[in-house]
Design a protein around this motif. Structure first.
Motif, short mmCIF file in Angstrom:
data_model
loop_
_atom_site.label_atom_id
_atom_site.label_comp_id
_atom_site.label_asym_id
_atom_site.label_seq_id
_atom_site.Cartn_x
_atom_site.Cartn_y
_atom_site.Cartn_z
N ALA A 78 -56.55 10.98 34.73
CA ALA A 78 -55.41 10.93 35.64
C ALA A 78 -54.65 9.64 35.38
CB ALA A 78 -55.88 10.98 37.09
N GLU A 80 -51.23 7.25 36.68
CA GLU A 80 -50.20 6.99 37.68
C GLU A 80 -48.90 6.61 36.98
OE1 GLU A 80 -49.33 4.14 41.56
OE2 GLU A 80 -51.19 3.91 40.43
N SER A 87 -44.13 6.18 42.80
CA SER A 87 -45.32 6.51 42.02
C SER A 87 -45.81 7.91 42.28
CB SER A 87 -46.45 5.52 42.34
OG SER A 87 -46.10 4.24 41.90
N VAL A 89 -49.19 10.60 40.66
CA VAL A 89 -50.35 10.71 39.78
C VAL A 89 -50.32 12.07 39.10
CG1 VAL A 89 -52.87 10.77 39.67
CG2 VAL A 89 -51.71 9.13 41.18
N ARG A 91 -52.53 14.59 36.64
CA ARG A 91 -53.91 14.86 36.24
C ARG A 91 -53.93 15.79 35.03
NH1 ARG A 91 -53.70 13.49 41.28
NH2 ARG A 91 -55.40 12.43 42.33
N SER A 110 -57.57 4.78 37.06
CA SER A 110 -58.89 5.32 37.34
C SER A 110 -59.96 4.48 36.64
CB SER A 110 -58.98 6.77 36.87
OG SER A 110 -59.11 6.83 35.46
#
Length: 172
Positions: A78, A80, A87, A89, A91, A110
């Motif tokens: 993941a 950002e 912002s 995120v 994945r 992460s």
């Protein structure tokens, strides 16, 4: 007479079949990660380039913007993305497109390595990375450990070359 709006096939252009683990591909350490140039701009007549990015926890570029489109597909982990100060995120399996000229950056926030595919159109970012980064032996090779002076030199080099590659660094 050919009335097609599509130009004829260019037999000088060839199929590109890229394998990320191919040791002949250029692998370069940039911004704490290891980037592999899968498809270089010279192979696409400058239309685009494709870069496999392996980004360690905490890795990613500083804020910047550039006059070309940039699209990321997260393959593992993941990441950002900060786009115009907001912002989000992304994945594994998700894609983020950054419009030309918009301020942005990304960070692997992460505890695990992340892997992304980055397509830039038109090409040029591939050449920029090769000029500012450090060559490494393969896609999973760690970035070299740089002392403060070496880190400052890489940042200064990126700053000097940025305009040539239609990029503006947004941090001092």
């Amino acid at each position: 007479m050919n009335d097609s709006a599509i130009p004829p096939d260019d037999p000088n252009r060839t199929l590109v079949h890229s394998r990320p683990d191919d040791p002949a591909l250029p692998h370069v350490a940039v911004a704490g990660g290891t980037y592999t140039i899968l498809v270089a701009g010279e192979q696409t007549a400058g239309r685009y380039c494709l870069i496999d990015m392996r980004v360690p926890p905490g890795g990613g570029p500083p804020p910047h913007r550039h006059d070309f489109e940039e699209m990321f597909t997260v393959l593992d982990g993941a990441v950002e993305f900060t786009f115009r100060g907001e912002s989000t995120v992304a994945r594994a399996g998700e894609t983020v497109n950054i419009p030309a000229n918009a301020p942005h950056f990304f960070r692997n926030s992460s505890d695990h390595p992340a892997r992304l595919l980055c397509m830039c159109t038109p090409a040029g970012q591939d050449e920029f990375f090769l000029r500012v980064g450090d060559p490494v032996d393969g896609p999973t090779a760690p970035a070299p450990k740089l002392d403060a002076a070496q880190q400052d030199e890489r940042k200064a080099r990126a700053g000097r070359l940025a305009a040539e590659y239609r990029t503006e660094m947004l941090t001092p």
